[in-house]
Structures are given as structure tokens and as C-alpha cells.
Design a protein around this motif. Structure first.
Motif, PDB file in Angstrom:
ATOM      1  N   ALA A  24      92.944 -41.751 113.506  1.00  0.00           N
ATOM      2  CA  ALA A  24      93.247 -42.847 114.443  1.00  0.00           C
ATOM      3  C   ALA A  24      94.671 -42.772 114.970  1.00  0.00           C
ATOM      4  N   GLY A  25      95.217 -41.551 115.055  1.00  0.00           N
ATOM      5  CA  GLY A  25      96.548 -41.348 115.623  1.00  0.00           C
ATOM      6  C   GLY A  25      97.680 -41.360 114.616  1.00  0.00           C
ATOM      7  N   LEU A  26      97.426 -41.766 113.368  1.00  0.00           N
ATOM      8  CA  LEU A  26      98.478 -41.827 112.355  1.00  0.00           C
ATOM      9  C   LEU A  26      98.656 -40.456 111.712  1.00  0.00           C
ATOM     10  N   TYR A  27      99.918 -40.015 111.582  1.00  0.00           N
ATOM     11  CA  TYR A  27     100.185 -38.748 110.901  1.00  0.00           C
ATOM     12  C   TYR A  27     101.554 -38.808 110.235  1.00  0.00           C
ATOM     13  N   LEU A  28     101.762 -37.876 109.307  1.00  0.00           N
ATOM     14  CA  LEU A  28     103.031 -37.726 108.591  1.00  0.00           C
ATOM     15  C   LEU A  28     103.680 -36.437 109.067  1.00  0.00           C
ATOM     16  N   GLU A  29     104.897 -36.544 109.570  1.00  0.00           N
ATOM     17  CA  GLU A  29     105.622 -35.364 110.040  1.00  0.00           C
ATOM     18  C   GLU A  29     106.596 -34.920 108.953  1.00  0.00           C
ATOM     19  N   ILE A  30     106.406 -33.683 108.509  1.00  0.00           N
ATOM     20  CA  ILE A  30     107.236 -33.144 107.419  1.00  0.00           C
ATOM     21  C   ILE A  30     108.287 -32.224 108.025  1.00  0.00           C
ATOM     22  N   MET A  31     109.550 -32.517 107.746  1.00  0.00           N
ATOM     23  CA  MET A  31     110.665 -31.794 108.341  1.00  0.00           C
ATOM     24  C   MET A  31     111.113 -30.647 107.431  1.00  0.00           C
ATOM     25  N   PRO A  32     111.806 -29.646 107.975  1.00  0.00           N
ATOM     26  CA  PRO A  32     112.278 -28.508 107.168  1.00  0.00           C
ATOM     27  C   PRO A  32     113.164 -28.923 105.993  1.00  0.00           C
ATOM     28  N   ASN A  33     113.852 -30.048 106.110  1.00  0.00           N
ATOM     29  CA  ASN A  33     114.717 -30.493 105.000  1.00  0.00           C
ATOM     30  C   ASN A  33     113.960 -31.301 103.955  1.00  0.00           C
ATOM     31  N   GLY A  34     112.629 -31.447 104.127  1.00  0.00           N
ATOM     32  CA  GLY A  34     111.811 -32.155 103.149  1.00  0.00           C
ATOM     33  C   GLY A  34     111.553 -33.614 103.473  1.00  0.00           C
ATOM     34  N   SER A  35     112.205 -34.150 104.501  1.00  0.00           N
ATOM     35  CA  SER A  35     111.965 -35.547 104.874  1.00  0.00           C
ATOM     36  C   SER A  35     110.567 -35.708 105.443  1.00  0.00           C
ATOM     37  N   ARG A  36     109.973 -36.894 105.205  1.00  0.00           N
ATOM     38  CA  ARG A  36     108.608 -37.166 105.660  1.00  0.00           C
ATOM     39  C   ARG A  36     108.599 -38.466 106.483  1.00  0.00           C
ATOM     40  N   TYR A  37     108.216 -38.356 107.770  1.00  0.00           N
ATOM     41  CA  TYR A  37     108.275 -39.487 108.688  1.00  0.00           C
ATOM     42  C   TYR A  37     106.869 -39.877 109.151  1.00  0.00           C
ATOM     43  N   TRP A  38     106.596 -41.171 109.048  1.00  0.00           N
ATOM     44  CA  TRP A  38     105.325 -41.683 109.559  1.00  0.00           C
ATOM     45  C   TRP A  38     105.411 -41.881 111.072  1.00  0.00           C
ATOM     46  N   ARG A  39     104.391 -41.354 111.792  1.00  0.00           N
ATOM     47  CA  ARG A  39     104.331 -41.522 113.241  1.00  0.00           C
ATOM     48  C   ARG A  39     102.928 -41.995 113.614  1.00  0.00           C
ATOM     49  N   TRP A  40     102.873 -42.691 114.743  1.00  0.00           N
ATOM     50  CA  TRP A  40     101.556 -43.072 115.271  1.00  0.00           C
ATOM     51  C   TRP A  40     101.542 -42.743 116.749  1.00  0.00           C
ATOM     52  N   ARG A  41     100.534 -42.006 117.151  1.00  0.00           N
ATOM     53  CA  ARG A  41     100.400 -41.587 118.538  1.00  0.00           C
ATOM     54  C   ARG A  41      99.335 -42.438 119.224  1.00  0.00           C
ATOM     55  N   TYR A  42      99.675 -42.957 120.419  1.00  0.00           N
ATOM     56  CA  TYR A  42      98.716 -43.787 121.146  1.00  0.00           C
ATOM     57  C   TYR A  42      98.974 -43.638 122.644  1.00  0.00           C
ATOM     58  N   ARG A  43      98.055 -44.158 123.447  1.00  0.00           N
ATOM     59  CA  ARG A  43      98.194 -44.141 124.899  1.00  0.00           C
ATOM     60  C   ARG A  43      98.286 -45.587 125.405  1.00  0.00           C
ATOM     61  N   TYR A  44      99.246 -45.790 126.315  1.00  0.00           N
ATOM     62  CA  TYR A  44      99.401 -47.109 126.928  1.00  0.00           C
ATOM     63  C   TYR A  44      99.778 -46.885 128.391  1.00  0.00           C
ATOM     64  N   ALA A  45      99.064 -47.567 129.265  1.00  0.00           N
ATOM     65  CA  ALA A  45      99.291 -47.442 130.712  1.00  0.00           C
ATOM     66  C   ALA A  45      99.211 -45.987 131.149  1.00  0.00           C
ATOM     67  N   GLY A  46      98.291 -45.234 130.533  1.00  0.00           N
ATOM     68  CA  GLY A  46      98.072 -43.855 130.934  1.00  0.00           C
ATOM     69  C   GLY A  46      99.067 -42.856 130.402  1.00  0.00           C
ATOM     70  N   LYS A  47      99.962 -43.298 129.502  1.00  0.00           N
ATOM     71  CA  LYS A  47     100.985 -42.390 128.961  1.00  0.00           C
ATOM     72  C   LYS A  47     100.850 -42.268 127.454  1.00  0.00           C
ATOM     73  N   ASP A  48     101.093 -41.009 126.953  1.00  0.00           N
ATOM     74  CA  ASP A  48     101.128 -40.782 125.499  1.00  0.00           C
ATOM     75  C   ASP A  48     102.452 -41.284 124.956  1.00  0.00           C
ATOM     76  N   THR A  49     102.374 -42.046 123.884  1.00  0.00           N
ATOM     77  CA  THR A  49     103.573 -42.632 123.283  1.00  0.00           C
ATOM     78  C   THR A  49     103.508 -42.488 121.778  1.00  0.00           C
ATOM     79  N   ARG A  50     104.684 -42.356 121.161  1.00  0.00           N
ATOM     80  CA  ARG A  50     104.758 -42.283 119.697  1.00  0.00           C
ATOM     81  C   ARG A  50     105.543 -43.469 119.173  1.00  0.00           C
ATOM     82  N   LEU A  51     105.123 -43.947 118.024  1.00  0.00           N
ATOM     83  CA  LEU A  51     105.791 -45.061 117.370  1.00  0.00           C
ATOM     84  C   LEU A  51     106.104 -44.656 115.940  1.00  0.00           C
ATOM     85  N   ALA A  52     107.354 -44.863 115.497  1.00  0.00           N
ATOM     86  CA  ALA A  52     107.762 -44.507 114.134  1.00  0.00           C
ATOM     87  C   ALA A  52     107.479 -45.674 113.197  1.00  0.00           C
TER      88      ALA A  52
END
Length: 405
Positions: A24-52
Motif C-alpha cells: 500500500a505504498g509503505l516501505y523502509l529505505e535502508i541507507m549505506p550508513n545503516g539508518s532505516r527511514y519509513w517512507r510512504w509513496r502516494y499520488r495526489y492531484a496527478g503527482k507522485d509524492t513521498r511522505l516521511a
């Protein structure tokens, strides 16, 4: 497949960022330094947007899913979750950083050039005494009408009804300033119309009966206090300026050769420069005073601090010592005394009002009045001083009676 806590903990950093999807658009982004960031991808008004949604493990898998569900509900209702978050963040910042006292101090600083110094000082003092102790640390966005009314009612219950109304007006000005600068969204004082008891106007006490005016003048001449105070008392009925204008008079404002006192606009209640023609009697008092205070800034310096003018209570305190109580005569009463007697003696009301520096509501008439009447004002001020001399010795008061024009 949906993510699991075990899969997240076992995921190792790589040379480049990569994603672990949960659905449902939710994913965990794992960075080279080991940090893990929650992101959510969605579309609004015809545009792809990410929310942390935060960082794992501070934000757990369950919490990330909950935030995603909240955002999806907003999206379903036609609200952009990113815009909603920015608005919420802005509101939190307002609540945390824009307290009433902080904004009020900013407003006071912005008014310093607009208000007369005495008015600015009174506004600051009123806020410090009656508002800051209760409203000072409160966020602007959280102050509502009942909370403000409680503060005003506390003042009103002490019998200081005029102060309560004045504070309400100041608070309204502060909130409007905050709204204009993005630090508040509404003014709670606007909802309090009629909530306070109305002000019962009371005129300044003044002696206007000619015989009693004579008694007052003789008492002023006999007063044996501090010499500059004696001079101020004797000068007050001759110039009938406002008490604040008189006590803060500076030698640089006087042209003794021309016989004029030119009060700058920033000292005047109406914020317009004003000229006071000086009678020969007023000039005599000034020349008598000049050897004592003429080397300093003020005609009437404070007793303890020569660099400051005398206290705003000095004239009234002297009147009390002479036996004139607050219901009989005040420092402001010299203006009422002059206005009453000059009108009764037949002087042109426009000339009197212009010399009193009262505001003229009609702008065309005001412009005309500013340009006219100086010759009549000079004549009136000298005749007024002569009239006071006649009252002082109990003489005939008809000498300055004039026909109204």
C-alpha cells in the motif's frame, strides 16, 4: 509480502540505498550508513509524492502502518497528507515559540515610533501588571475568549473598569499584529464585545468659579515647595497644556525672543506639532527659572535624577498639600478651567479648541484651523494671563470679554 520486525533487523546496509516494501505504498529505505527511514509513496492531484514517517526503531513497524492508515484516510477525504502535516507542524511551532508575552514585546517595539513615549510606557506597564502574569507564557494559538475574559474580569472586580477596557483593546491590537505576521489565526478579544461593564466617563476635576480660581492662584503663588515645582504650578494655568506635555517640556522647545513654546509632534497626544504663544507673565516665570535649570534639558527636572523630567504625580501631589483634593482640582484641570472660562467670556470656540490642541474630526476644517487663528491665539493667551492677574487680586473680570465670531 508484508514486512516483519525480524526481516527489518536482519537487513544489512548496502553500497547504495535500497527499499523493503510493506504494501500500500509503505516501505523502509535502508541507507549505506545503516539508518532505516519509513517512507510512504502516494499520488495526489496527478503527482507522485513521498511522505516521511520517521526512523526505525524509534518508529516501530506497527506505528508506521498506523501513520500510513491515517494518511490514506486523509487522502480518501480529498486532503493532501503532506499539506496536512505542514499545517500541523506550523501549529505546533506557533504553540511552542509564540507566547503572548513574546508577541506582545514585538508589538510594543513596533509601536515605539508611533506612540507618544508616555503612552507607550503606560501600555507596557499595563501589560506587565495585568496580562503577562496570567497570559504571558501561554501560546497565542491557545488563548481563547473565556481565558481572556477571566483576566479582564479580575481587573474589573477591583473597580478598575477603565483599565480592563484599555487592556482588552491592547490585547486586540497584539492579536491583530500576530495574525498579520502569521503567529495567530484569530483575535479572541473580538468575541468579548459587551462582556465588560461600560465605562462611566468622569471629567477631570477643575475649579472654574472665578472667585475660587482667584483663591487657587493665590495658593499657587504661596506654595513653598521645590522651586521648579513652584514654577510649573504657576505656569500651568497660563499655558493650559496637558500635564505630560508640561512636565516633559525642554528648553530647546522655547523661543523666548519670539515668545513661543513649540511642542514637537511626538510629545503630543494627537501626534501633531503644537505652538503655545507665551504671555508676558509666562515669559517672566521662564526667565526666573532659566538660571536654575536652563543648562539642563528639562525645565522641570526630577528631584533625584536631573536627566529625567519631574514625576507625573508632582503637580497633583503639590495640589493635595495645598488642600485641593482630587475631587476639587487636578493638574489636568487647568485645561478645563481655561476652556470653561474662555468660552463663558465669549472667545471664539475654534480658537480655544485649537489652543487646547483638541482633534478636529472634519479634515478640511482641521487643515483650515491649523493655518488660522495664530494672531487670535496670541491675543487670547495674553488676555487670559491678564484676566488671571485680575482674579488673583480680586479685580474686574470683564476686561477680556469678547464677542463670539
Amino acid at each position: 509480502m508484508p514486512l516483519t520486525v525480524t526481516a527489518i533487523r536482519n537487513a544489512k546496509p548496502r553500497a547504495k540505498p535500497y527499499k523493503l516494501t510493506d504494501g500500500a505504498g509503505l516501505y523502509l529505505e535502508i541507507m549505506p550508513n545503516g539508518s532505516r527511514y519509513w517512507r510512504w509513496r502516494y499520488r495526489y492531484a496527478g503527482k507522485d509524492t513521498r511522505l516521511a514517517f520517521g526512523v526505525f526503531p524509534e518508529v516501530t513497524l506497527a506505528e508506521a502502518r498506523e501513520r500510513k492508515d491515517d494518511a490514506r484516510r486523509a487522502l480518501r477525504d480529498g486532503i493532501d497528507p503532506a499539506t496536512q502535516r505542514r499545517a500541523a507542524r506550523h501549529k505546533r511551532l506557533l504553540s511552542a515559540e509564540t507566547t503572548f508575552e513574546g508577541v506582545a514585546r514585538q508589538w510594543l517595539a513596533s509601536q515605539k515610533r508611533k506612540m507618544a513615549p508616555i503612552t507607550h510606557k503606560k501600555a507596557e506597564r499595563t501589560l506587565e501588571l495585568f496580562a503577562f502574569p496570567w497570559l504571558g507564557p501561554r501560546p497565542m494559538t491557545e488563548i481563547d475568549p473565556p481565558e481572556l475574559l477571566a483576566v479582564l474580569k479580575r481587573i474589573e472586580s477591583r473597580g478598575a473598569n477603565e483599565t480592563a477596557h484599555r487592556l482588552k483593546a491592547r490585547v486586540g491590537q497584539i492579536f491583530r499584529y500576530a495574525i498579520a505576521h502569521g503567529m495567530a489565526t484569530r483575535d479572541p478579544s473580538a468575541d468579548l464585545r459587551g462582556a465588560l461593564a461600560p465605562i462611566v466617563s468622569k471629567s477631570h476635576a477643575a475649579i472654574t468659579d472665578p472667585a475660587k480660581v482667584g483663591d487657587l492662584l493665590r495658593a499657587l503663588d504661596a506654595y513653598a515647595g521645590h522651586f521648579p515645582t513652584c514654577c510649573a504650578l504657576r505656569l500651568a494655568p497660563l499655558v493650559f497644556a496637558r500635564p505630560g506635555e508640561l512636565r516633559r517640556a525642554e528648553w530647546s522647545e522655547f523661543d523666548l525672543d519670539a515668545g513661543e513654546w513649540r511642542i514637537p509632534a511626538d510629545k503630543m497626544k494627537m501626534r501633531e506639532a503644537h505652538v503655545v504663544p507665551l504671555s508676558t507673565q509666562a515669559m517672566a516665570i521662564l526667565r526666573d527659572l532659566h538660571p536654575l535649570t536652563g543648562r539642563g534639558r528639562y525645565l522641570f527636572p526630577g528631584i533625584r535624577t536631573a536627566g529625567e523630567p519631574m514625576s507625573n504625580n508632582t503637580i497633583n501631589a503639590a495640589l493635595r498639600r495645598m488642600g485641593f483634593d482630587r475631587d476639587t482640582m487636578t493638574g489636568h484641570g487647568f485645561r478645563a478651567m481655561a476652556s470653561t472660562r474662555l468660552n463663558e467670556l465669549g472667545w471664539n470656540p475654534d480658537v480655544i479648541e485649537r489652543q487646547l490642541a483638541h482633534a478636529e474630526r472634519n479634515k478640511v476644517r482641521a487643515a483650515y484651523n491649523r493655518a488660522q487663528y495664530m494672531a487670535e491665539r496670541r491675543s487670547m493667551m495674553q488676555a487670559w494671563a491678564d484676566y488671571l492677574d485680575s482674579l488673583r487680586v480680586g479685580g474686574n473680570v470683564a476686561a477680556i470679554r469678547r464677542k463670539r465670531v
